[in-house]
Design an enzyme around this catalytic site. Sequence first.
Site, PDB file in Angstrom:
ATOM      1  N   GLU A  51     -34.682  34.050 -26.923  1.00  0.00           N
ATOM      2  CA  GLU A  51     -35.856  33.924 -26.081  1.00  0.00           C
ATOM      3  C   GLU A  51     -37.046  34.008 -27.015  1.00  0.00           C
ATOM      4  O   GLU A  51     -37.270  35.036 -27.647  1.00  0.00           O
ATOM      5  CB  GLU A  51     -35.867  35.107 -25.117  1.00  0.00           C
ATOM      6  CG  GLU A  51     -36.321  34.766 -23.731  1.00  0.00           C
ATOM      7  CD  GLU A  51     -36.295  36.014 -22.867  1.00  0.00           C
ATOM      8  OE1 GLU A  51     -35.224  36.351 -22.348  1.00  0.00           O
ATOM      9  OE2 GLU A  51     -37.349  36.647 -22.757  1.00  0.00           O
ATOM     10  N   ASP A  62     -46.692  42.352 -20.050  1.00  0.00           N
ATOM     11  CA  ASP A  62     -46.067  42.954 -21.220  1.00  0.00           C
ATOM     12  C   ASP A  62     -46.681  44.285 -21.594  1.00  0.00           C
ATOM     13  O   ASP A  62     -47.885  44.487 -21.479  1.00  0.00           O
ATOM     14  CB  ASP A  62     -46.151  41.995 -22.404  1.00  0.00           C
ATOM     15  CG  ASP A  62     -45.166  40.849 -22.266  1.00  0.00           C
ATOM     16  OD1 ASP A  62     -43.956  41.135 -22.204  1.00  0.00           O
ATOM     17  OD2 ASP A  62     -45.604  39.688 -22.183  1.00  0.00           O
ATOM     18  N   TYR A 177     -33.012  35.735 -14.447  1.00  0.00           N
ATOM     19  CA  TYR A 177     -33.422  36.877 -15.252  1.00  0.00           C
ATOM     20  C   TYR A 177     -33.796  37.978 -14.272  1.00  0.00           C
ATOM     21  O   TYR A 177     -34.800  37.884 -13.592  1.00  0.00           O
ATOM     22  CB  TYR A 177     -34.616  36.469 -16.114  1.00  0.00           C
ATOM     23  CG  TYR A 177     -35.095  37.494 -17.125  1.00  0.00           C
ATOM     24  CD1 TYR A 177     -35.091  38.860 -16.866  1.00  0.00           C
ATOM     25  CD2 TYR A 177     -35.576  37.065 -18.351  1.00  0.00           C
ATOM     26  CE1 TYR A 177     -35.544  39.768 -17.801  1.00  0.00           C
ATOM     27  CE2 TYR A 177     -36.040  37.970 -19.296  1.00  0.00           C
ATOM     28  CZ  TYR A 177     -36.018  39.317 -19.013  1.00  0.00           C
ATOM     29  OH  TYR A 177     -36.486  40.215 -19.940  1.00  0.00           O
TER      30      TYR A 177
END
Lengths: 274, 412
Positions: A51, A62, A177
């Site tokens: 990834e 993030d 995911y």
Amino acid sequence: MQQTRLDNTFKHLGESDTKAFVAFVSAGDPDPVTSLKIMHGLPTAGADIIELGMPFTDPMADGPSIQASSQRALKAGMTLKGTLDMVRQFRTDNDETPIVLMGYYNPIYIYGVDAFIYDAKQAGVDGLIIVDLPPEEDEELCIPALNAGLNFIRLATPTTDDARLPEVLANTSGFVYYVSITGITGSASPKRNVVEEAVARVKRHTDLPVAVGFGIRTAEQAEAIASVADGAVVGSALVDVIAESLDSHGRSSPETVTETLKKAQELADGVKRA
Amino acid sequence: MISETELAMSKANSYTTGPDENGRFGIFGGRFVAETLMPLILDLEKAYGAARQDPAFLDQLQDLQTHYVGRPSPLYFAERLTEHYGGAKIYLKRDELNHTGSHKINNCLGQILLAKRMGKRRIIAETGAGQHGVAVATVAARFGLPCTVFMGATDIERQKPNVFRMKLLGAEIMPVTSGAGTLKDAMNEALRDWVTNVDSTFYIIGTVAGPHPYPAMVRDFQSIIGQETKHQMLEREGRLPDTLCACIGGGSNAMGLFYPFLDDESVDIIGVEAGGHGIDTPEHAASLAGGKPGVLHGNRTYLLQDDDGQITEGHSISAGLDYPGIGPEHAYLKDTGRVTYVSATDREALDAFQLCTKLEGIIPALEPSHALSHLGKIAPNLPSDHLLVMNMCGRGDKDVFSVAEHLNVDIG
Ligand SMILES: Cc1ncc(COP(=O)(O)O)c(C=O)c1O
């Protein structure tokens, strides 16, 4: 849609009943040359899927580790075009390992959606994970990407309830995911039994493989999570090793590549024990 | 070239129909958020849709606007500014007289009532100048909810009085050091907190930006400014104003003043962005003048960015305008041509700040000082029966220290 490298990888892993280790690094962290070396070494270190983060100034989902990694890459001059160049170079001697680009929509929007899809496909990209494109915005990039034969991997989260899951899964391909926690990357590690239940819930809605990520830091955690899913994704723990290996000027040291790949190998071993 | 926006316009024949069900104003707006947040903003949209039709909610909001905020704010004829410029008749919409000193409270009251209605137990917010943070901390205190305010480290430094006020009000201040440590970074950090605390937390966004429904919701809560202005002007002058002028950071005070007038064709509308050191330098925060469409913080809008789509840092003397984006409805109003967008530099704002203080005895915030400075550019050339309204959206108490510094005055 025809078979992609992602489909093949999960098929082969499934046949041997092994789990996928998905390794995240930011393209260009800490500099383009070192980053390409890390990328080249990841499959040998046991990564089944790479990834590759597309650096962005404002990575809203993030945590500090990946924010810093993104900043290092940008500071070293990485761009979206540079990221695609890296993929192209990686493909000169690796045609098997799937590459999924992960990031935020704005750089792609500015690059131009059609040009990006074309160039990504040409470079050897297999799939996209775009954090800020939920199904409500599928017309933007997801549909054109699918039409061009790129996988569009969606994030499913603890807040995605059963009523919403079908919508989230509708245009998902390659794998799902599952974000194991509500939170940002690199935060609290998920509990195995909670993840097990969540993966089972997702699987009631899809036949796609389910990889789990966010908060996995150690080989033991990777093993525990992979044992209840089809794969485990690790990002922050890897880029932290990059950060720790840098010299006092923030430049790569002789250990940057070796230490990062050593950590990847540990994590991969954990996943393979699952 | 006919843009999608113009097409939508010609169909709707009104500037007030947006956003559509996907949260779009033409191509702008939308819901560009992580999946974790998506169910929350859908919930919020539903809850807001119900609340705005509920007389009990509206009554409570109105009662607080009257007795807690002190609305309606006056529409004041600025006689000496008018004389000074020798042209248009200048009115100031006195939202700086609101409780907490700016227009931000209008929106915060609406959102905190909604948070209560939705059973949320914790409030978060981002702030630039600290005016929104103070307004949030105020309503959180008033309604007994714990509150965390994210503020860029740079802004904490230049807005010390507001930081202390927030603390007095019981808010927790989280300094944000990523990026340039200004409003954009504070918003990133607030979004990260929200993703982490989805169940308990209500995010009170301070301007007409963010994912749908925020731009529309904040605009609606701020529209009281324009509604009152319309009413007051009709009462005073027997007709609509000719020109409206407001400063723009994210664009909430401007949207609030403009919105009720968008379909009044005779009314000229002007938004003033922060020109920093000049829009021909990299040091400004004028996203419409110097940016291009992109996607950040949940919506598509004009953004300051480089050729790679990386967001660049804005610069403005005013922390409240120092944001590289702008609300999506403004992007739409720019492209349709309904609103004219201009800019004023740091220097021009500082001059206007001093002029207004000396002539009117009103110390304006640095943000509306940008709009004030634009009055100086247009008022002298307009006839004396031209009715010009400027939104005095904040008072300058918070800015006196940084203004002193810019004027090289040591006040300790
Ligand atoms: C007094 C004042 N005016 C204007 C602004 C800018 O925000 P907006 O453009 O949303 O009104 C701020 C923001 O902090 C402010 O404090």
